[in-house]
Design a protein around this motif. Structure first.
Motif, PDB file in Angstrom:
ATOM      1  N   ILE A  24      24.561  50.055  15.157  1.00 37.26           N
ATOM      2  CA  ILE A  24      24.805  50.948  14.026  1.00 37.26           C
ATOM      3  C   ILE A  24      26.292  50.872  13.670  1.00 37.26           C
ATOM      4  N   VAL A  25      26.588  50.599  12.417  1.00 35.31           N
ATOM      5  CA  VAL A  25      27.976  50.566  11.943  1.00 35.31           C
ATOM      6  C   VAL A  25      28.137  51.710  10.947  1.00 35.31           C
ATOM      7  N   GLU A  26      28.736  52.800  11.425  1.00 35.02           N
ATOM      8  CA  GLU A  26      28.808  54.040  10.645  1.00 35.02           C
ATOM      9  C   GLU A  26      30.000  54.861  11.139  1.00 35.02           C
ATOM     10  N   ASP A  27      30.884  55.281  10.204  1.00 37.53           N
ATOM     11  CA  ASP A  27      32.087  56.017  10.604  1.00 37.53           C
ATOM     12  C   ASP A  27      31.853  57.522  10.716  1.00 37.53           C
ATOM     13  N   ASP A  28      30.778  58.021  10.128  1.00 33.42           N
ATOM     14  CA  ASP A  28      30.484  59.456  10.199  1.00 33.42           C
ATOM     15  C   ASP A  28      29.669  59.731  11.464  1.00 33.42           C
ATOM     16  N   PRO A  29      30.222  60.467  12.441  1.00 32.96           N
ATOM     17  CA  PRO A  29      29.508  60.706  13.707  1.00 32.96           C
ATOM     18  C   PRO A  29      28.167  61.397  13.522  1.00 32.96           C
ATOM     19  N   MET A  30      28.073  62.321  12.569  1.00 38.32           N
ATOM     20  CA  MET A  30      26.821  63.037  12.362  1.00 38.32           C
ATOM     21  C   MET A  30      25.735  62.100  11.838  1.00 38.32           C
ATOM     22  N   VAL A  31      26.085  61.248  10.874  1.00 44.68           N
ATOM     23  CA  VAL A  31      25.121  60.300  10.327  1.00 44.68           C
ATOM     24  C   VAL A  31      24.729  59.275  11.386  1.00 44.68           C
ATOM     25  N   PHE A  40      24.876  49.483  20.452  1.00 43.34           N
ATOM     26  CA  PHE A  40      26.257  49.916  20.233  1.00 43.34           C
ATOM     27  C   PHE A  40      26.363  50.646  18.902  1.00 43.34           C
ATOM     28  N   ILE A  41      27.278  51.611  18.838  1.00 34.88           N
ATOM     29  CA  ILE A  41      27.646  52.263  17.577  1.00 34.88           C
ATOM     30  C   ILE A  41      29.103  51.928  17.291  1.00 34.88           C
ATOM     31  N   ALA A  42      29.336  51.239  16.192  1.00 36.78           N
ATOM     32  CA  ALA A  42      30.694  50.872  15.786  1.00 36.78           C
ATOM     33  C   ALA A  42      31.156  51.808  14.673  1.00 36.78           C
ATOM     34  N   SER A  47      33.823  51.165  12.766  1.00 38.31           N
ATOM     35  CA  SER A  47      34.528  50.402  11.736  1.00 38.31           C
ATOM     36  C   SER A  47      34.021  48.967  11.745  1.00 38.31           C
ATOM     37  N   VAL A  48      34.326  48.237  10.696  1.00 40.60           N
ATOM     38  CA  VAL A  48      33.945  46.832  10.603  1.00 40.60           C
ATOM     39  C   VAL A  48      34.642  46.022  11.684  1.00 40.60           C
ATOM     40  N   ASP A  49      35.928  46.279  11.902  1.00 42.04           N
ATOM     41  CA  ASP A  49      36.668  45.518  12.928  1.00 42.04           C
ATOM     42  C   ASP A  49      36.067  45.736  14.312  1.00 42.04           C
ATOM     43  N   GLU A  50      35.676  46.969  14.620  1.00 36.21           N
ATOM     44  CA  GLU A  50      35.054  47.241  15.913  1.00 36.21           C
ATOM     45  C   GLU A  50      33.710  46.525  16.024  1.00 36.21           C
ATOM     46  N   ALA A  51      32.968  46.483  14.937  1.00 36.08           N
ATOM     47  CA  ALA A  51      31.684  45.789  14.931  1.00 36.08           C
ATOM     48  C   ALA A  51      31.862  44.298  15.193  1.00 36.08           C
ATOM     49  N   ILE A  52      32.865  43.696  14.559  1.00 38.77           N
ATOM     50  CA  ILE A  52      33.112  42.261  14.739  1.00 38.77           C
ATOM     51  C   ILE A  52      33.500  41.963  16.179  1.00 38.77           C
ATOM     52  N   ARG A  53      34.320  42.812  16.771  1.00 42.47           N
ATOM     53  CA  ARG A  53      34.706  42.615  18.177  1.00 42.47           C
ATOM     54  C   ARG A  53      33.480  42.668  19.082  1.00 42.47           C
ATOM     55  N   TYR A  54      32.587  43.612  18.812  1.00 48.65           N
ATOM     56  CA  TYR A  54      31.403  43.743  19.661  1.00 48.65           C
ATOM     57  C   TYR A  54      30.450  42.570  19.489  1.00 48.65           C
ATOM     58  N   LEU A  55      30.363  42.038  18.269  1.00 49.09           N
ATOM     59  CA  LEU A  55      29.474  40.900  18.021  1.00 49.09           C
ATOM     60  C   LEU A  55      29.873  39.682  18.845  1.00 49.09           C
ATOM     61  N   GLY A  56      31.145  39.593  19.199  1.00 48.29           N
ATOM     62  CA  GLY A  56      31.602  38.479  20.025  1.00 48.29           C
ATOM     63  C   GLY A  56      31.238  38.624  21.485  1.00 48.29           C
ATOM     64  N   GLU A  57      30.738  39.815  21.855  1.00 55.67           N
ATOM     65  CA  GLU A  57      30.447  40.077  23.267  1.00 55.67           C
ATOM     66  C   GLU A  57      28.965  40.201  23.568  1.00 55.67           C
ATOM     67  N   GLU A  58      28.180  40.661  22.616  1.00 57.66           N
ATOM     68  CA  GLU A  58      26.776  40.954  22.883  1.00 57.66           C
ATOM     69  C   GLU A  58      25.863  40.312  21.831  1.00 57.66           C
ATOM     70  N   ILE A 107      23.160  40.679  19.196  1.00 63.65           N
ATOM     71  CA  ILE A 107      22.615  41.676  18.278  1.00 63.65           C
ATOM     72  C   ILE A 107      21.693  40.974  17.284  1.00 63.65           C
ATOM     73  N   GLN A 108      20.502  41.549  17.060  1.00 70.52           N
ATOM     74  CA  GLN A 108      19.576  40.972  16.078  1.00 70.52           C
ATOM     75  C   GLN A 108      19.598  41.717  14.743  1.00 70.52           C
ATOM     76  N   LEU A 109      19.934  43.021  14.789  1.00 68.71           N
ATOM     77  CA  LEU A 109      19.856  43.835  13.572  1.00 68.71           C
ATOM     78  C   LEU A 109      21.029  44.800  13.512  1.00 68.71           C
ATOM     79  N   ILE A 110      21.621  44.916  12.329  1.00 68.37           N
ATOM     80  CA  ILE A 110      22.702  45.881  12.093  1.00 68.37           C
ATOM     81  C   ILE A 110      22.262  46.880  11.038  1.00 68.37           C
ATOM     82  N   LEU A 111      22.424  48.171  11.356  1.00 68.88           N
ATOM     83  CA  LEU A 111      22.247  49.241  10.368  1.00 68.88           C
ATOM     84  C   LEU A 111      23.637  49.560   9.832  1.00 68.88           C
ATOM     85  N   LEU A 112      23.899  49.194   8.596  1.00 73.31           N
ATOM     86  CA  LEU A 112      25.267  49.105   8.085  1.00 73.31           C
ATOM     87  C   LEU A 112      25.556  50.068   6.941  1.00 73.31           C
ATOM     88  N   ASP A 113      26.585  50.885   7.123  1.00 76.04           N
ATOM     89  CA  ASP A 113      27.099  51.713   6.037  1.00 76.04           C
ATOM     90  C   ASP A 113      28.045  50.857   5.188  1.00 76.04           C
TER      91      ASP A 113
END
Length: 235
Positions: A6-13, A31-33, A35-46, A48-54
């Motif tokens: 999940i790539v979403e900056d609003d904790p409630m959402v 994983f919940i990212a 920001s985009v930069d955090e998501a990209i860093r995580y993609l290099g480590e794990e 992932i088949q699907l991203i739910l993206l804001d």
């Protein structure tokens, strides 16, 4: 199991999306990212088949992550979940191959339909080495036809269908008979069978006939969770 980020900056959402995701079998939140930069860093480590993206986020916006995925030819699917409803962003997301687009706010039923639809898509693709034109046409042309709002067949009522549906939820973990369901709802087997046949026609129930040595055959109903979202048009 489909690994999801999940790539979403609003904790409630993000928490709502996490809770919704946990209700659907076959998906694992990796994983919940924030920001985009955090998501990209995580993609290099794990894996992932699907991203739910804001889309609207501080710093780089969601569409920049979508561009990054396509530029680097990463085989990761994306479902957009965003308040962005302007056609420019929607068209760009579709051009970059998002598998679905949910506009906030939305109900669980729409979220469920998106995830289950994606699940069906991956299963169809993964099990095929080659596909005929007819198989492809059946998949592409008819995959969304049951999402249209329709009227209940003549003789069925919404109130009774809701009672039937509640009973199905109680029994869905094991095969069940018409009589078992009729006893829970408090209606005749004949009436129960009409509603069960309706659910069978939708694809929500699979029916097997069990022949005993004595008496009439017993109809056993098995629940198909992948199709349960189709009932939302009728309840």
């Amino acid at each position: 199991m489909i690994n999801v980020m999940i790539v979403e900056d609003d904790p409630m959402v993000a928490e709502i999306n996490k809770r919704y995701l946990s209700k659907i079998e076959g998906f694992l939140l990796a994983f919940i990212a924030n920001s985009v930069d955090e998501a990209i860093r995580y993609l290099g480590e794990e894996d992932i088949q699907l991203i739910l993206l804001d889309i609207f986020m501080p710093g780089k916006q969601g569409l920049e992550l979508l561009t990054y995925l396509r530029k680097n030819e990463l085989e990761i699917d994306v479902i957009i979940i965003s308040a962005a409803s302007d056609l420019e962003r929607v068209k760009k997301a579709l051009r970059y191959g998002v598998v679905d687009y949910l506009i906030k706010p939305f109900e669980f039923e729409r979220f469920n339909a998106a995830l289950v639809g994606y699940q069906q898509h991956t299963r169809f693709i993964d099990k095929q080495k080659a596909v005929s034109q007819q198989e492809l046409d059946n998949y592409l042309l008819h995959r969304d036809e049951a999402t249209m709002v329709e009227e209940l067949p003549k003789g069925l009522t919404k109130d009774t269908l809701n009672q039937i549906w509640d009973a199905v939820q109680e029994l869905k973990n094991v095969p069940f008979s018409t009589e078992e369901l009729a006893n829970i709802v408090g209606i005749s087997r004949v009436s129960a069978r009409k509603y069960l046949n309706f659910l069978k026609d939708l694809g929500i129930l699979d029916v097997k006939v069990i022949y005993g040595t004595i008496g009439r055959p017993v109809y056993q109903h098995e629940y198909n969770q992948l199709k349960e979202y189709l009932i939302k048009n009728f309840l």
